[in-house]
Write a protein that holds these residues in place. Structure first.
Motif: not given
Length: 132
Positions: A2-5, A20-21, A79-80, A124-126
């Motif tokens: 799973v990739q999370l952006v 934040l999304s 998918n959010t 990756l963090g924001t």
């Protein structure tokens, strides 16, 4: 896999709102099988739990520090995962991470839904910076 952006974040003033999304993707991904959460981390400190939501959205948990101000939500068709942050405070400053885990029956235990170690996939963090 799973990739999370992640998106959102930035510099705001105390009392402001921020959203934040986090968008999930992956081959054969069925996002509705995954519990999800937001964590945050300040330099020199451990990553701390902010809020979590079950695969269906039916169970929501949050740390006392953000109760009544932050709202976690999800859209399984898109998918959010979102975190609406209202009335932010300087102590909300940090790097925010979204995370997901395949939901198991014991995920509803506090030590599971709030434990960073129990989440398999991470964004990756924001950075969120709140000035007074």
């Amino acid at each position: 896999q799973v990739q999370l952006v992640q998106s959102g974040g930035g510099a705001v003033q105390a009392g402001d709102s921020l959203r934040l999304s986090c968008t999930a993707s992956g081959k054969y991904l069925n996002f509705s099988n995954y519990a999800a959460a937001w964590f945050r981390q300040v330099l020199g400190k451990e990553r701390e739990f902010v809020a979590a939501i079950s695969y269906s959205g039916g169970q929501i948990y949050s740390t006392d520090a953000v109760k009544g101000r932050f709202t976690i939500s999800r859209d399984n068709t898109a998918n959010t995962l979102d975190l609406q942050m209202n009335k932010v405070k300087p102590e909300d400053t940090g790097i925010y991470y979204c995370a997901v885990t395949w939901e198991t029956p014991d995920w509803n235990l506090p030590e599971r839904y709030s434990g960073a170690i129990d989440y398999n996939y991470w964004g990756l963090g924001t950075l969120v910076t709140v000035s007074s």
